[in-house]
Write a protein that holds these residues in place. Structure first.
Motif, short mmCIF file in Angstrom:
data_model
loop_
_atom_site.label_atom_id
_atom_site.label_comp_id
_atom_site.label_asym_id
_atom_site.label_seq_id
_atom_site.Cartn_x
_atom_site.Cartn_y
_atom_site.Cartn_z
N GLY A 287 -5.33 9.35 6.84
CA GLY A 287 -4.83 10.54 6.16
C GLY A 287 -3.40 10.38 5.69
N ILE A 288 -2.73 11.53 5.46
CA ILE A 288 -1.47 11.51 4.72
C ILE A 288 -0.22 11.31 5.58
CG2 ILE A 288 -2.33 12.84 2.74
CD1 ILE A 288 -1.25 15.36 3.99
N HIS A 289 -0.35 11.37 6.91
CA HIS A 289 0.86 11.25 7.73
C HIS A 289 0.91 9.98 8.58
CE1 HIS A 289 2.20 15.07 6.39
NE2 HIS A 289 1.28 15.78 7.03
N THR B 108 12.88 4.95 4.38
CA THR B 108 12.28 4.31 5.56
C THR B 108 12.88 4.90 6.84
OG1 THR B 108 11.91 2.28 4.34
CG2 THR B 108 11.97 2.07 6.73
N GLY B 109 12.01 5.18 7.79
CA GLY B 109 12.49 5.77 9.05
C GLY B 109 12.46 7.28 9.01
N LYS B 110 12.42 7.85 7.79
CA LYS B 110 12.39 9.32 7.68
C LYS B 110 11.14 9.78 6.92
CE LYS B 110 16.36 10.35 5.68
NZ LYS B 110 17.39 11.27 5.21
N LEU B 111 10.20 8.86 6.67
CA LEU B 111 9.04 9.21 5.85
C LEU B 111 7.98 9.96 6.66
CD1 LEU B 111 8.53 5.91 3.80
CD2 LEU B 111 9.08 8.18 2.88
N GLY C 266 1.24 7.68 12.66
CA GLY C 266 0.18 6.76 13.07
C GLY C 266 -1.19 7.36 12.82
N MET C 267 -2.22 6.57 13.11
CA MET C 267 -3.60 7.00 12.87
C MET C 267 -4.09 7.86 14.04
SD MET C 267 -5.06 3.65 10.91
CE MET C 267 -6.54 4.40 10.23
N MET C 268 -5.37 8.23 13.96
CA MET C 268 -5.94 9.13 14.97
C MET C 268 -5.76 8.56 16.39
SD MET C 268 -7.37 12.08 14.95
CE MET C 268 -8.20 13.09 16.15
N ARG C 269 -5.98 7.24 16.53
CA ARG C 269 -5.95 6.67 17.89
C ARG C 269 -4.61 6.92 18.58
NH1 ARG C 269 -7.97 2.13 18.80
NH2 ARG C 269 -8.84 1.35 16.85
N VAL D 247 -2.16 14.22 12.57
CA VAL D 247 -3.02 13.68 11.50
C VAL D 247 -3.44 14.82 10.59
CG1 VAL D 247 -5.23 12.56 10.99
CG2 VAL D 247 -3.85 11.77 12.92
N ASP D 248 -3.42 14.56 9.29
CA ASP D 248 -3.90 15.56 8.34
C ASP D 248 -4.65 14.87 7.20
OD1 ASP D 248 -4.37 18.04 7.24
OD2 ASP D 248 -2.37 18.28 6.39
N LEU D 249 -5.71 15.50 6.74
CA LEU D 249 -6.46 14.96 5.60
C LEU D 249 -7.19 16.11 4.88
CD1 LEU D 249 -9.53 14.83 7.01
CD2 LEU D 249 -8.66 12.65 7.82
#
Ligand code: FAD
Ligand code: MLT
Ligand code: ZN
Length: 441
Positions: free
Chosen positions: A153-155, A242-245, A160-163, A133-135
Protein backbone atom coordinates in the motif's frame (compact mmCIF):
# COMPACT_ATOMS: atom_id res chain seq x y z
CA UNK A 1 -17.78 -38.23 0.54
CA UNK A 2 -20.78 -37.15 -1.55
CA UNK A 3 -21.24 -33.40 -2.06
CA UNK A 4 -24.63 -33.50 -0.32
CA UNK A 5 -23.16 -35.24 2.71
CA UNK A 6 -20.29 -32.68 2.90
CA UNK A 7 -22.75 -29.77 2.80
CA UNK A 8 -24.88 -31.39 5.52
CA UNK A 9 -21.91 -32.03 7.78
CA UNK A 10 -20.65 -28.47 7.32
CA UNK A 11 -24.13 -27.17 8.10
CA UNK A 12 -24.00 -29.25 11.28
CA UNK A 13 -20.88 -27.28 12.30
CA UNK A 14 -21.80 -23.70 11.34
CA UNK A 15 -25.59 -23.78 10.93
CA UNK A 16 -27.52 -24.32 7.70
CA UNK A 17 -27.87 -20.60 6.87
CA UNK A 18 -24.09 -20.17 7.03
CA UNK A 19 -23.53 -22.61 4.16
CA UNK A 20 -24.20 -21.36 0.61
CA UNK A 21 -24.41 -24.05 -2.04
CA UNK A 22 -26.44 -22.73 -4.99
CA UNK A 23 -24.64 -21.11 -7.95
CA UNK A 24 -26.40 -17.76 -7.50
CA UNK A 25 -25.52 -17.50 -3.80
CA UNK A 26 -21.93 -18.64 -4.40
CA UNK A 27 -21.43 -16.35 -7.44
CA UNK A 28 -19.54 -13.49 -5.80
CA UNK A 29 -17.27 -15.91 -3.88
CA UNK A 30 -15.93 -17.83 -6.90
CA UNK A 31 -14.89 -14.92 -9.13
CA UNK A 32 -12.04 -12.59 -8.20
CA UNK A 33 -12.06 -8.76 -8.12
CA UNK A 34 -10.56 -8.49 -11.62
CA UNK A 35 -13.07 -10.94 -13.13
CA UNK A 36 -10.12 -12.78 -14.68
CA UNK A 37 -10.19 -15.76 -12.29
CA UNK A 38 -13.44 -17.68 -12.12
CA UNK A 39 -13.90 -21.12 -10.59
CA UNK A 40 -16.46 -23.21 -8.77
CA UNK A 41 -16.95 -24.76 -5.35
CA UNK A 42 -18.98 -27.39 -3.51
CA UNK A 43 -20.15 -24.62 -1.19
CA UNK A 44 -19.18 -21.48 0.70
CA UNK A 45 -18.92 -21.79 4.49
CA UNK A 46 -19.09 -18.69 6.68
CA UNK A 47 -17.62 -19.15 10.13
CA UNK A 48 -18.04 -17.19 13.37
CA UNK A 49 -15.41 -18.68 15.66
CA UNK A 50 -12.06 -20.40 15.75
CA UNK A 51 -13.83 -23.52 17.01
CA UNK A 52 -15.97 -23.60 13.87
CA UNK A 53 -12.94 -23.03 11.59
CA UNK A 54 -11.14 -25.85 13.37
CA UNK A 55 -14.06 -28.26 12.93
CA UNK A 56 -14.47 -27.30 9.24
CA UNK A 57 -10.77 -27.94 8.55
CA UNK A 58 -10.74 -31.23 10.48
CA UNK A 59 -13.71 -32.42 8.41
CA UNK A 60 -12.21 -31.30 5.07
CA UNK A 61 -8.83 -32.72 5.97
CA UNK A 62 -10.35 -36.09 6.84
CA UNK A 63 -12.31 -36.16 3.58
CA UNK A 64 -9.48 -34.73 1.43
CA UNK A 65 -11.57 -31.70 0.38
CA UNK A 66 -9.63 -28.60 -0.77
CA UNK A 67 -10.27 -25.40 1.20
CA UNK A 68 -9.85 -21.85 -0.16
CA UNK A 69 -9.67 -19.27 2.66
CA UNK A 70 -11.26 -15.96 1.65
CA UNK A 71 -11.44 -12.50 3.19
CA UNK A 72 -12.70 -9.48 1.24
CA UNK A 73 -11.89 -11.11 -2.14
CA UNK A 74 -9.96 -8.01 -3.25
CA UNK A 75 -6.76 -9.93 -4.01
CA UNK A 76 -5.31 -9.23 -7.46
CA UNK A 77 -3.53 -12.52 -8.24
CA UNK A 78 -6.47 -14.95 -8.26
CA UNK A 79 -5.52 -16.59 -4.94
CA UNK A 80 -8.81 -16.00 -3.16
CA UNK A 81 -11.00 -18.08 -5.46
CA UNK A 82 -11.06 -21.79 -6.36
CA UNK A 83 -10.22 -23.10 -9.80
CA UNK A 84 -12.65 -24.74 -12.24
CA UNK A 85 -13.76 -28.25 -11.16
CA UNK A 86 -11.99 -27.66 -7.86
CA UNK A 87 -14.34 -29.65 -5.63
CA UNK A 88 -13.33 -27.06 -3.02
CA UNK A 89 -14.98 -25.40 -0.06
CA UNK A 90 -14.58 -21.61 0.13
CA UNK A 91 -14.06 -20.64 3.77
CA UNK A 92 -15.23 -17.05 4.23
CA UNK A 93 -13.85 -15.25 7.28
CA UNK A 94 -15.69 -11.94 6.89
CA UNK A 95 -18.04 -12.56 9.79
CA UNK A 96 -15.13 -12.97 12.23
CA UNK A 97 -14.97 -9.23 12.80
CA UNK A 98 -14.37 -8.67 16.51
CA UNK A 99 -12.44 -5.53 17.50
CA UNK A 100 -10.57 -5.81 20.80
CA UNK A 101 -9.76 -2.83 23.03
CA UNK A 102 -6.72 -0.70 22.14
CA UNK A 103 -4.08 -0.83 24.89
CA UNK A 104 -3.53 2.88 25.67
CA UNK A 105 0.11 2.35 26.69
CA UNK A 106 1.42 -0.03 24.03
CA UNK A 107 -1.01 0.61 21.15
CA UNK A 108 -1.60 -3.15 20.82
CA UNK A 109 -4.97 -4.37 19.54
CA UNK A 110 -6.34 -7.82 18.68
CA UNK A 111 -8.87 -8.15 15.88
CA UNK A 112 -10.76 -10.91 14.10
CA UNK A 113 -9.40 -11.92 10.68
CA UNK A 114 -12.55 -10.64 8.96
CA UNK A 115 -12.29 -7.04 10.21
CA UNK A 116 -11.97 -4.68 7.25
CA UNK A 117 -9.06 -2.28 7.04
CA UNK A 118 -11.49 0.67 7.19
CA UNK A 119 -13.10 -0.68 10.38
CA UNK A 120 -9.67 -1.12 11.99
CA UNK A 121 -8.65 2.40 10.96
CA UNK A 122 -11.83 3.88 12.50
CA UNK A 123 -11.34 1.84 15.68
CA UNK A 124 -7.71 2.98 15.99
CA UNK A 125 -8.57 6.65 15.37
CA UNK A 126 -11.34 6.57 17.98
CA UNK A 127 -8.70 5.48 20.50
CA UNK A 128 -6.17 8.17 19.42
CA UNK A 129 -3.98 5.85 17.33
CA UNK A 130 -3.44 5.06 13.62
CA UNK A 131 -2.82 1.89 11.64
CA UNK A 132 0.42 1.83 9.62
CA UNK A 133 -0.88 0.24 6.39
CA UNK A 134 -3.36 1.83 4.02
CA UNK A 135 -4.63 0.88 0.57
CA UNK A 136 -7.51 1.80 -1.74
CA UNK A 137 -9.45 -1.45 -1.15
CA UNK A 138 -9.80 -0.50 2.54
CA UNK A 139 -13.59 -0.87 2.68
CA UNK A 140 -13.48 -4.57 1.72
CA UNK A 141 -9.94 -5.91 2.30
CA UNK A 142 -9.73 -7.80 5.61
CA UNK A 143 -6.92 -7.90 8.12
CA UNK A 144 -6.65 -11.71 7.70
CA UNK A 145 -6.30 -11.29 3.92
CA UNK A 146 -3.79 -8.49 4.37
CA UNK A 147 -1.64 -10.65 6.65
CA UNK A 148 -1.99 -13.60 4.26
CA UNK A 149 -0.78 -11.43 1.33
CA UNK A 150 1.63 -9.31 3.42
CA UNK A 151 -0.08 -6.29 1.84
CA UNK A 152 1.87 -3.13 1.07
CA UNK A 153 0.00 0.00 0.00
CA UNK A 154 0.81 3.69 0.19
CA UNK A 155 2.71 3.97 3.49
CA UNK A 156 5.35 1.25 3.13
CA UNK A 157 8.07 3.88 2.70
CA UNK A 158 7.24 5.19 6.20
CA UNK A 159 5.80 2.24 8.11
CA UNK A 160 6.81 -0.95 6.31
CA UNK A 161 4.54 -3.69 4.98
CA UNK A 162 1.80 -5.58 6.82
CA UNK A 163 4.24 -8.00 8.48
CA UNK A 164 5.83 -5.10 10.35
CA UNK A 165 2.55 -4.27 12.10
CA UNK A 166 1.84 -7.91 13.11
CA UNK A 167 2.69 -8.96 16.68
CA UNK A 168 0.95 -12.32 16.74
CA UNK A 169 -1.59 -14.55 15.03
CA UNK A 170 -4.10 -17.24 15.81
CA UNK A 171 -4.05 -19.79 12.99
CA UNK A 172 -5.90 -23.02 12.32
CA UNK A 173 -3.77 -25.63 10.56
CA UNK A 174 -5.12 -27.97 7.87
CA UNK A 175 -5.61 -30.70 10.48
CA UNK A 176 -7.84 -28.42 12.58
CA UNK A 177 -5.16 -27.86 15.24
CA UNK A 178 -4.95 -24.27 16.52
CA UNK A 179 -1.69 -22.32 16.93
CA UNK A 180 -2.06 -19.20 19.05
CA UNK A 181 0.83 -16.75 19.47
CA UNK A 182 -0.99 -13.70 20.75
CA UNK A 183 0.95 -12.84 23.93
CA UNK A 184 2.16 -9.50 22.55
CA UNK A 185 5.41 -9.93 24.49
CA UNK A 186 8.11 -7.47 23.44
CA UNK A 187 10.69 -10.23 23.92
CA UNK A 188 10.20 -13.92 23.20
CA UNK A 189 13.24 -15.69 21.75
CA UNK A 190 11.96 -19.24 21.85
CA UNK A 191 12.70 -20.60 18.41
CA UNK A 192 11.23 -20.17 14.94
CA UNK A 193 9.06 -17.11 14.31
CA UNK A 194 5.82 -18.83 13.30
CA UNK A 195 3.87 -15.55 13.30
CA UNK A 196 6.02 -14.12 10.51
CA UNK A 197 5.78 -17.41 8.60
CA UNK A 198 2.07 -16.77 8.06
CA UNK A 199 2.66 -13.24 6.69
CA UNK A 200 2.58 -13.71 2.92
CA UNK A 201 1.56 -17.39 3.13
CA UNK A 202 -1.51 -16.77 0.92
CA UNK A 203 -3.78 -19.27 2.66
CA UNK A 204 -1.53 -22.22 1.79
CA UNK A 205 -0.41 -23.34 5.28
CA UNK A 206 -3.15 -22.26 7.67
CA UNK A 207 -6.25 -20.15 8.14
CA UNK A 208 -5.67 -16.95 10.11
CA UNK A 209 -8.53 -16.34 12.54
CA UNK A 210 -7.24 -13.53 14.78
CA UNK A 211 -4.37 -11.04 14.59
CA UNK A 212 -2.55 -8.98 17.23
CA UNK A 213 -1.37 -5.66 15.78
CA UNK A 214 0.88 -2.77 16.73
CA UNK A 215 -0.78 0.62 16.10
CA UNK A 216 1.22 3.81 15.55
CA UNK A 217 0.87 7.35 16.87
CA UNK A 218 -0.91 9.67 14.38
CA UNK A 219 1.33 12.34 12.84
CA UNK A 220 0.53 15.38 10.73
CA UNK A 221 1.79 15.45 7.16
CA UNK A 222 2.03 17.82 4.20
CA UNK A 223 1.02 16.56 0.73
CA UNK A 224 2.97 17.67 -2.34
CA UNK A 225 1.74 17.08 -5.90
CA UNK A 226 4.43 17.62 -8.49
CA UNK A 227 4.71 17.17 -12.24
CA UNK A 228 7.86 15.38 -13.46
CA UNK A 229 9.54 14.83 -16.81
CA UNK A 230 11.01 11.40 -15.96
CA UNK A 231 11.11 8.65 -13.35
CA UNK A 232 14.60 9.80 -12.40
CA UNK A 233 13.35 13.34 -11.74
CA UNK A 234 10.49 11.89 -9.65
CA UNK A 235 13.02 9.93 -7.56
CA UNK A 236 15.21 12.94 -7.08
CA UNK A 237 12.30 15.10 -5.84
CA UNK A 238 11.05 12.44 -3.40
CA UNK A 239 14.62 11.77 -2.18
CA UNK A 240 14.85 15.34 -0.83
CA UNK A 241 12.59 14.15 1.98
CA UNK A 242 14.33 10.88 2.85
CA UNK A 243 13.72 10.03 6.49
CA UNK A 244 10.52 12.11 6.54
CA UNK A 245 8.56 10.32 3.80
CA UNK A 246 5.09 9.00 4.70
CA UNK A 247 4.18 8.23 1.06
CA UNK A 248 5.73 8.69 -2.40
CA UNK A 249 3.54 7.60 -5.31
CA UNK A 250 3.93 7.95 -9.08
CA UNK A 251 1.30 8.09 -11.84
CA UNK A 252 2.01 8.17 -15.57
CA UNK A 253 0.04 10.35 -17.95
CA UNK A 254 -2.28 7.60 -19.20
CA UNK A 255 -3.32 6.60 -15.67
CA UNK A 256 -3.96 10.11 -14.37
CA UNK A 257 -5.82 11.08 -17.57
CA UNK A 258 -8.10 8.03 -17.22
CA UNK A 259 -9.04 9.07 -13.67
CA UNK A 260 -9.59 12.64 -14.83
CA UNK A 261 -11.94 11.48 -17.61
CA UNK A 262 -14.10 9.55 -15.17
CA UNK A 263 -14.02 11.87 -12.13
CA UNK A 264 -13.72 15.27 -13.77
CA UNK A 265 -10.73 16.13 -11.55
CA UNK A 266 -8.46 18.42 -13.56
CA UNK A 267 -4.92 17.13 -14.07
CA UNK A 268 -2.77 20.02 -12.85
CA UNK A 269 0.41 19.75 -14.93
CA UNK A 270 1.28 18.97 -18.59
CA UNK A 271 4.10 16.58 -17.63
CA UNK A 272 4.45 12.84 -18.47
CA UNK A 273 4.38 11.95 -14.74
CA UNK A 274 2.82 13.25 -11.53
CA UNK A 275 4.04 12.31 -8.07
CA UNK A 276 2.37 12.56 -4.70
CA UNK A 277 4.79 12.98 -1.83
CA UNK A 278 3.53 12.98 1.76
CA UNK A 279 6.03 14.39 4.20
CA UNK A 280 6.01 14.05 7.99
CA UNK A 281 5.90 17.49 9.59
CA UNK A 282 6.30 20.75 7.73
CA UNK A 283 8.04 21.45 4.42
CA UNK A 284 10.99 23.80 4.93
CA UNK A 285 10.95 27.11 3.01
CA UNK A 286 12.95 26.70 -0.20
CA UNK A 287 12.49 22.90 -0.41
CA UNK A 288 10.41 23.16 -3.59
CA UNK A 289 11.39 26.59 -4.99
CA UNK A 290 13.30 25.24 -7.98
CA UNK A 291 10.37 23.15 -9.26
CA UNK A 292 8.25 24.44 -12.14
CA UNK A 293 5.26 22.13 -11.60
CA UNK A 294 4.43 21.76 -7.94
CA UNK A 295 1.62 22.47 -5.51
CA UNK A 296 0.79 21.74 -1.87
CA UNK A 297 -2.61 20.48 -0.74
CA UNK A 298 -4.05 23.37 1.27
CA UNK A 299 -6.91 21.56 3.00
CA UNK A 300 -8.55 18.16 3.42
CA UNK A 301 -10.63 18.67 0.23
CA UNK A 302 -7.49 19.18 -1.87
CA UNK A 303 -5.79 16.23 -0.21
CA UNK A 304 -8.72 13.98 -1.06
CA UNK A 305 -8.78 15.27 -4.65
CA UNK A 306 -5.05 14.70 -5.21
CA UNK A 307 -5.18 11.27 -3.59
CA UNK A 308 -8.16 10.34 -5.78
CA UNK A 309 -5.97 10.93 -8.85
CA UNK A 310 -3.75 8.12 -7.58
CA UNK A 311 -6.09 5.82 -5.67
CA UNK A 312 -8.82 5.56 -8.30
CA UNK A 313 -6.55 4.38 -11.12
CA UNK A 314 -7.16 0.67 -10.46
CA UNK A 315 -10.93 0.98 -10.31
CA UNK A 316 -11.14 3.30 -13.34
CA UNK A 317 -8.99 0.97 -15.46
CA UNK A 318 -11.14 -1.99 -14.42
CA UNK A 319 -14.29 -0.19 -15.54
CA UNK A 320 -12.96 1.56 -18.66
CA UNK A 321 -10.73 -1.06 -20.23
CA UNK A 322 -11.90 -3.21 -23.11
CA UNK A 323 -10.40 -6.64 -23.84
CA UNK A 324 -8.30 -8.82 -21.57
CA UNK A 325 -6.65 -6.88 -18.72
CA UNK A 326 -3.12 -7.75 -17.67
CA UNK A 327 -1.97 -6.59 -14.23
CA UNK A 328 1.60 -6.99 -13.08
CA UNK A 329 3.14 -5.81 -9.83
CA UNK A 330 6.90 -5.58 -9.98
CA UNK A 331 9.71 -4.08 -7.94
CA UNK A 332 13.31 -3.31 -8.81
CA UNK A 333 16.19 -1.58 -7.02
CA UNK A 334 15.63 2.21 -7.13
CA UNK A 335 18.82 2.60 -9.19
CA UNK A 336 17.17 0.51 -11.96
CA UNK A 337 13.67 2.04 -11.82
CA UNK A 338 14.03 4.62 -14.59
CA UNK A 339 15.69 2.16 -16.98
CA UNK A 340 13.19 -0.61 -16.23
CA UNK A 341 10.29 1.79 -16.79
CA UNK A 342 11.69 2.65 -20.21
CA UNK A 343 12.40 -0.99 -21.10
CA UNK A 344 8.88 -2.12 -20.16
CA UNK A 345 7.12 0.69 -22.01
CA UNK A 346 9.30 0.20 -25.09
CA UNK A 347 8.59 -3.54 -25.03
CA UNK A 348 4.83 -3.05 -24.67
CA UNK A 349 4.76 -0.54 -27.52
CA UNK A 350 3.79 -3.23 -30.05
CA UNK A 351 0.75 -4.15 -32.15
CA UNK A 352 -2.10 -5.74 -30.18
CA UNK A 353 -1.17 -4.10 -26.87
CA UNK A 354 -3.40 -1.23 -25.70
CA UNK A 355 -4.04 1.02 -22.70
CA UNK A 356 -0.56 0.69 -21.20
CA UNK A 357 -0.52 2.35 -17.76
CA UNK A 358 2.27 2.33 -15.18
CA UNK A 359 1.80 3.69 -11.68
CA UNK A 360 2.76 2.71 -8.19
CA UNK A 361 4.79 3.13 -5.05
CA UNK A 362 7.77 5.17 -6.23
CA UNK A 363 10.16 4.87 -3.30
CA UNK A 364 9.44 1.13 -2.92
CA UNK A 365 10.72 0.70 -6.50
CA UNK A 366 7.26 -0.77 -7.18
CA UNK A 367 5.43 -0.26 -10.47
CA UNK A 368 1.97 -1.65 -11.24
CA UNK A 369 1.97 -2.44 -14.96
CA UNK A 370 -1.41 -2.52 -16.67
CA UNK A 371 -2.25 -3.24 -20.31
CA UNK A 372 -4.96 -4.85 -22.38
CA UNK A 373 -4.93 -7.30 -25.28
CA UNK A 374 -7.51 -9.22 -27.30
CA UNK A 375 -6.52 -12.66 -26.02
CA UNK A 376 -5.59 -14.06 -22.63
CA UNK A 377 -2.19 -15.19 -23.90
CA UNK A 378 0.33 -14.56 -21.11
CA UNK A 379 3.47 -14.46 -23.26
CA UNK A 380 3.79 -10.69 -22.82
CA UNK A 381 3.37 -10.94 -19.03
CA UNK A 382 6.08 -13.60 -18.88
CA UNK A 383 8.45 -11.46 -20.96
CA UNK A 384 7.97 -8.44 -18.65
CA UNK A 385 8.54 -10.60 -15.56
CA UNK A 386 11.72 -12.06 -17.08
CA UNK A 387 12.98 -8.58 -17.87
CA UNK A 388 12.34 -7.52 -14.26
CA UNK A 389 14.03 -10.62 -12.82
CA UNK A 390 17.08 -9.96 -15.01
CA UNK A 391 17.43 -6.54 -13.30
CA UNK A 392 17.41 -8.09 -9.82
CA UNK A 393 13.72 -7.29 -9.29
CA UNK A 394 10.74 -9.18 -7.91
CA UNK A 395 7.85 -10.59 -9.95
CA UNK A 396 5.50 -9.70 -7.09
CA UNK A 397 6.22 -6.63 -5.00
CA UNK A 398 3.10 -6.68 -2.83
CA UNK A 399 0.13 -8.57 -4.32
CA UNK A 400 1.53 -12.07 -3.82
CA UNK A 401 1.88 -14.99 -6.22
CA UNK A 402 -1.61 -16.54 -6.19
CA UNK A 403 -2.55 -18.58 -9.23
CA UNK A 404 -1.37 -15.81 -11.52
CA UNK A 405 2.37 -16.11 -10.97
CA UNK A 406 2.77 -19.65 -9.58
CA UNK A 407 4.58 -20.81 -12.71
CA UNK A 408 6.94 -17.82 -12.58
CA UNK A 409 8.03 -18.25 -8.95
CA UNK A 410 11.46 -19.52 -10.05
CA UNK A 411 12.20 -16.06 -11.48
CA UNK A 412 12.29 -14.58 -7.97
CA UNK A 413 13.16 -17.57 -5.77
CA UNK A 414 16.07 -20.03 -6.10
CA UNK A 415 15.53 -23.80 -6.35
CA UNK A 416 16.69 -24.38 -2.74
CA UNK A 417 14.33 -21.64 -1.53
CA UNK A 418 11.38 -23.19 -3.37
CA UNK A 419 12.30 -26.61 -2.00
CA UNK A 420 12.40 -25.19 1.56
CA UNK A 421 9.01 -23.52 1.02
CA UNK A 422 7.55 -26.78 -0.30
CA UNK A 423 8.95 -28.56 2.79
CA UNK A 424 7.12 -26.09 5.05
CA UNK A 425 3.91 -26.55 3.04
CA UNK A 426 4.13 -30.33 3.33
CA UNK A 427 4.88 -30.24 7.06
CA UNK A 428 1.89 -28.00 7.85
CA UNK A 429 -0.54 -29.25 5.20
CA UNK A 430 0.51 -32.84 4.41
CA UNK A 431 -2.58 -33.61 2.33
CA UNK A 432 -2.26 -30.36 0.35
CA UNK A 433 -5.86 -29.28 0.98
CA UNK A 434 -5.14 -25.57 1.58
CA UNK A 435 -5.42 -23.37 -1.51
CA UNK A 436 -4.10 -25.87 -4.06
CA UNK A 437 -2.42 -24.25 -7.08
CA UNK A 438 -1.59 -21.05 -5.19
CA UNK A 439 2.12 -20.19 -4.79
CA UNK A 440 3.30 -23.52 -6.28
CA UNK A 441 2.06 -25.26 -9.42
P1 FAD B 1 -8.62 -12.02 -0.28
O1 FAD B 1 -8.59 -11.37 -1.60
O2 FAD B 1 -9.90 -12.60 0.16
O3 FAD B 1 -7.49 -13.16 -0.23
C1 FAD B 1 -6.18 -12.90 -0.62
C2 FAD B 1 -5.30 -14.12 -0.30
O4 FAD B 1 -5.23 -14.31 1.11
C3 FAD B 1 -5.85 -15.43 -0.86
O5 FAD B 1 -4.76 -16.28 -1.20
C4 FAD B 1 -6.62 -16.03 0.30
O6 FAD B 1 -6.71 -17.45 0.26
C5 FAD B 1 -5.79 -15.57 1.49
N1 FAD B 1 -6.57 -15.31 2.71
C6 FAD B 1 -7.57 -14.39 2.87
N2 FAD B 1 -7.98 -14.40 4.16
C7 FAD B 1 -7.25 -15.34 4.79
C8 FAD B 1 -7.22 -15.83 6.14
N3 FAD B 1 -8.01 -15.32 7.10
N4 FAD B 1 -6.34 -16.80 6.45
C9 FAD B 1 -5.52 -17.32 5.51
N5 FAD B 1 -5.50 -16.91 4.23
C10 FAD B 1 -6.36 -15.92 3.89
N6 FAD B 1 -2.62 -4.72 -2.29
C11 FAD B 1 -1.48 -4.16 -1.83
O7 FAD B 1 -0.61 -4.87 -1.31
N7 FAD B 1 -1.27 -2.80 -1.94
C12 FAD B 1 -2.18 -1.96 -2.49
O8 FAD B 1 -1.94 -0.76 -2.60
C13 FAD B 1 -3.40 -2.54 -2.95
N8 FAD B 1 -4.35 -1.74 -3.48
C14 FAD B 1 -5.49 -2.32 -3.96
C15 FAD B 1 -6.46 -1.49 -4.53
C16 FAD B 1 -7.63 -2.02 -5.05
C17 FAD B 1 -8.66 -1.11 -5.67
C18 FAD B 1 -7.82 -3.44 -4.99
C19 FAD B 1 -9.08 -4.06 -5.53
C20 FAD B 1 -6.87 -4.26 -4.43
C21 FAD B 1 -5.70 -3.72 -3.90
N9 FAD B 1 -4.72 -4.52 -3.32
C22 FAD B 1 -3.57 -3.95 -2.85
C23 FAD B 1 -4.88 -5.99 -3.26
C24 FAD B 1 -5.69 -6.50 -2.03
O9 FAD B 1 -6.52 -5.51 -1.50
C25 FAD B 1 -4.77 -7.05 -0.97
O10 FAD B 1 -4.09 -8.15 -1.46
C26 FAD B 1 -5.48 -7.46 0.34
O11 FAD B 1 -4.50 -7.78 1.26
C27 FAD B 1 -6.41 -8.64 0.17
O12 FAD B 1 -7.24 -8.75 1.31
P2 FAD B 1 -8.61 -9.58 1.22
O13 FAD B 1 -9.22 -9.66 2.57
O14 FAD B 1 -9.48 -9.04 0.16
O15 FAD B 1 -8.06 -11.01 0.83
C1 MLT C 1 -2.42 0.13 -5.98
O1 MLT C 1 -1.35 0.47 -5.50
O2 MLT C 1 -3.26 0.97 -6.36
C2 MLT C 1 -2.70 -1.30 -6.12
O3 MLT C 1 -1.78 -2.16 -5.60
C3 MLT C 1 -3.71 -1.81 -7.03
C4 MLT C 1 -3.23 -2.13 -8.42
O4 MLT C 1 -2.13 -2.64 -8.63
O5 MLT C 1 -4.00 -1.95 -9.36
ZN1 ZN D 1 -0.03 -1.02 -4.97
Amino acid sequence: MQTKAVVEQLAGIVGANQVLSTPDLMGAFVVDWTGRYRGDAICVVRTHSVTEVSAVLALCSGAGIPVVPQGGNTGLVGGSVPQVNSGAVVLSLTQMNSLGPVDPVTGHVSVGAGVTLAALQAHAHAAGWSFGVDLAARDSATIGGMVATNAGGIHVVGNGMMRKQVLGVEVVLASGEVIRSMSGLAKNNTGYDLTQLFCGSEGTIGVITEVSLQLIRPHSTELILSGCESVDQALSIASRFTGKLAAAEIMDRAGIDAVSRVTGIVVPFPTPFHILVEVDGEIAPGDLDDLEFVTLAMDSGERAKYWALRERITEVLAVESVGVSHKLDISVPLSELDAVYREITTYLDQPGVRDVVLFGHLMDGNFHVFFTTDTDDTTLDAAVLELVAACGGSISAEHGVGHMKADHLHLSRSAPEIAAMRGIKTALDPKGILNPGVLFI
